[in-house]
Design a protein around this motif. Structure first.
Motif, PDB file in Angstrom:
ATOM      1  N   UNK A 125      49.410  47.660  34.172  1.00  0.00           N
ATOM      2  CA  UNK A 125      48.104  47.592  34.836  1.00  0.00           C
ATOM      3  C   UNK A 125      47.173  46.601  34.177  1.00  0.00           C
ATOM      4  N   UNK A 126      47.710  45.638  33.438  1.00  0.00           N
ATOM      5  CA  UNK A 126      46.925  44.635  32.713  1.00  0.00           C
ATOM      6  C   UNK A 126      46.326  43.621  33.696  1.00  0.00           C
ATOM      7  N   UNK A 127      45.086  43.832  34.074  1.00  0.00           N
ATOM      8  CA  UNK A 127      44.438  43.003  35.090  1.00  0.00           C
ATOM      9  C   UNK A 127      44.278  41.561  34.600  1.00  0.00           C
ATOM     10  N   UNK A 128      43.942  41.367  33.345  1.00  0.00           N
ATOM     11  CA  UNK A 128      43.776  40.008  32.816  1.00  0.00           C
ATOM     12  C   UNK A 128      45.089  39.232  32.904  1.00  0.00           C
ATOM     13  N   UNK A 129      46.187  39.875  32.574  1.00  0.00           N
ATOM     14  CA  UNK A 129      47.498  39.218  32.665  1.00  0.00           C
ATOM     15  C   UNK A 129      47.868  38.958  34.126  1.00  0.00           C
ATOM     16  N   UNK A 130      47.479  39.861  35.013  1.00  0.00           N
ATOM     17  CA  UNK A 130      47.741  39.654  36.443  1.00  0.00           C
ATOM     18  C   UNK A 130      47.003  38.422  36.953  1.00  0.00           C
ATOM     19  N   UNK A 131      45.764  38.276  36.535  1.00  0.00           N
ATOM     20  CA  UNK A 131      44.967  37.123  36.959  1.00  0.00           C
ATOM     21  C   UNK A 131      45.641  35.830  36.530  1.00  0.00           C
ATOM     22  N   UNK A 132      46.236  35.817  35.341  1.00  0.00           N
ATOM     23  CA  UNK A 132      46.928  34.626  34.848  1.00  0.00           C
ATOM     24  C   UNK A 132      48.214  34.350  35.623  1.00  0.00           C
ATOM     25  N   UNK A 133      48.908  35.408  36.044  1.00  0.00           N
ATOM     26  CA  UNK A 133      50.201  35.245  36.713  1.00  0.00           C
ATOM     27  C   UNK A 133      50.075  34.983  38.212  1.00  0.00           C
ATOM     28  N   UNK A 134      49.153  35.652  38.873  1.00  0.00           N
ATOM     29  CA  UNK A 134      49.073  35.583  40.329  1.00  0.00           C
ATOM     30  C   UNK A 134      48.361  34.308  40.783  1.00  0.00           C
ATOM     31  N   UNK A 135      48.917  33.681  41.788  1.00  0.00           N
ATOM     32  CA  UNK A 135      48.339  32.482  42.387  1.00  0.00           C
ATOM     33  C   UNK A 135      47.054  32.862  43.125  1.00  0.00           C
ATOM     34  N   UNK A 136      46.050  32.004  43.193  1.00  0.00           N
ATOM     35  CA  UNK A 136      44.818  32.331  43.927  1.00  0.00           C
ATOM     36  C   UNK A 136      45.058  32.699  45.394  1.00  0.00           C
ATOM     37  N   UNK A 137      46.137  32.210  45.992  1.00  0.00           N
ATOM     38  CA  UNK A 137      46.455  32.541  47.385  1.00  0.00           C
ATOM     39  C   UNK A 137      47.438  33.705  47.501  1.00  0.00           C
ATOM     40  N   UNK A 138      47.620  34.454  46.425  1.00  0.00           N
ATOM     41  CA  UNK A 138      48.599  35.551  46.380  1.00  0.00           C
ATOM     42  C   UNK A 138      48.451  36.503  47.562  1.00  0.00           C
ATOM     43  N   UNK A 139      49.600  36.903  48.103  1.00  0.00           N
ATOM     44  CA  UNK A 139      49.649  37.857  49.202  1.00  0.00           C
ATOM     45  C   UNK A 139      50.859  38.751  48.992  1.00  0.00           C
ATOM     46  N   UNK A 140      50.666  40.060  49.146  1.00  0.00           N
ATOM     47  CA  UNK A 140      51.777  41.008  49.008  1.00  0.00           C
ATOM     48  C   UNK A 140      51.891  41.824  50.284  1.00  0.00           C
ATOM     49  N   UNK A 141      53.134  41.989  50.732  1.00  0.00           N
ATOM     50  CA  UNK A 141      53.431  42.794  51.912  1.00  0.00           C
ATOM     51  C   UNK A 141      53.958  44.141  51.420  1.00  0.00           C
ATOM     52  N   UNK A 142      53.218  45.210  51.712  1.00  0.00           N
ATOM     53  CA  UNK A 142      53.562  46.547  51.244  1.00  0.00           C
ATOM     54  C   UNK A 142      54.495  47.256  52.230  1.00  0.00           C
ATOM     55  N   UNK A 143      55.215  48.279  51.752  1.00  0.00           N
ATOM     56  CA  UNK A 143      56.150  48.996  52.629  1.00  0.00           C
ATOM     57  C   UNK A 143      55.498  49.655  53.850  1.00  0.00           C
TER      58      UNK A 143
END
Length: 152
Positions: free
Chosen positions: A50-68
């Motif tokens: 749940x490391x939000x700071x690390x997520x910000x570094x990894x995820x692209x600004x246009x990130x999109x996730x399709x959930x089940x």
């Protein structure tokens, strides 16, 4: 299955949306694949922590996730979900099945084995298939899109 291959073929032949031109096309190499595999396993650890700071570094600004459940979450929605603490309640083991690299685009396909059924599980499913799509910018991989669905 053919539709998935067609989609991946189209995706890999086009520059990623919202990205600057990648510059010279990088040639595939085992070290580049190893790097992408490591980044993808890092995504697994970041999501579970749940490391939000690390997520910000990894995820692209246009990130999109399709959930089940059919929802699409943007970067901001995904970060809000992580800030709620929901992600850090999940533990899983990731198995990478296939890695494809074409130029500045990388695709990792695999399975997450969950220790307990996640909130979106309807029938107690503890396994999910995933496809993560990365783009390489400024010498590093960023997660652009993710699709996952629950199975058995």
């Amino acid at each position: 299955m053919r539709l998935r291959h067609l989609f991946l073929g189209i995706l890999l032949s086009q520059p990623a949306l919202g990205c600057s031109p990648p510059g010279p096309v990088q040639q595939y190499s085992p070290s580049l694949e190893a790097e992408l595999r490591q980044v993808d396993m890092g995504h697994s650890r970041i999501a579970q922590s749940g490391d939000v700071a690390a997520m910000i570094e990894l995820l692209h600004p246009s990130y999109l996730v399709h959930l089940p459940n059919g929802q699409l979450f943007t970067l901001e929605q995904s970060l809000a979900f992580a800030r709620s603490g929901a992600l850090s309640k999940e533990t899983h083991r990731r198995t990478q099945e296939r890695v494809l690299i074409h130029g500045a685009t990388g695709v990792v396909i695999g399975v997450d084995h969950l220790d307990v059924p996640p909130p979106l599980a309807r029938h107690g499913e503890r396994t999910r298939r995933y496809t993560n799509i990365y783009v390489r910018q400024d010498g590093r991989w960023r997660l652009l899109a993710r699709h996952f669905h629950l199975i058995g």
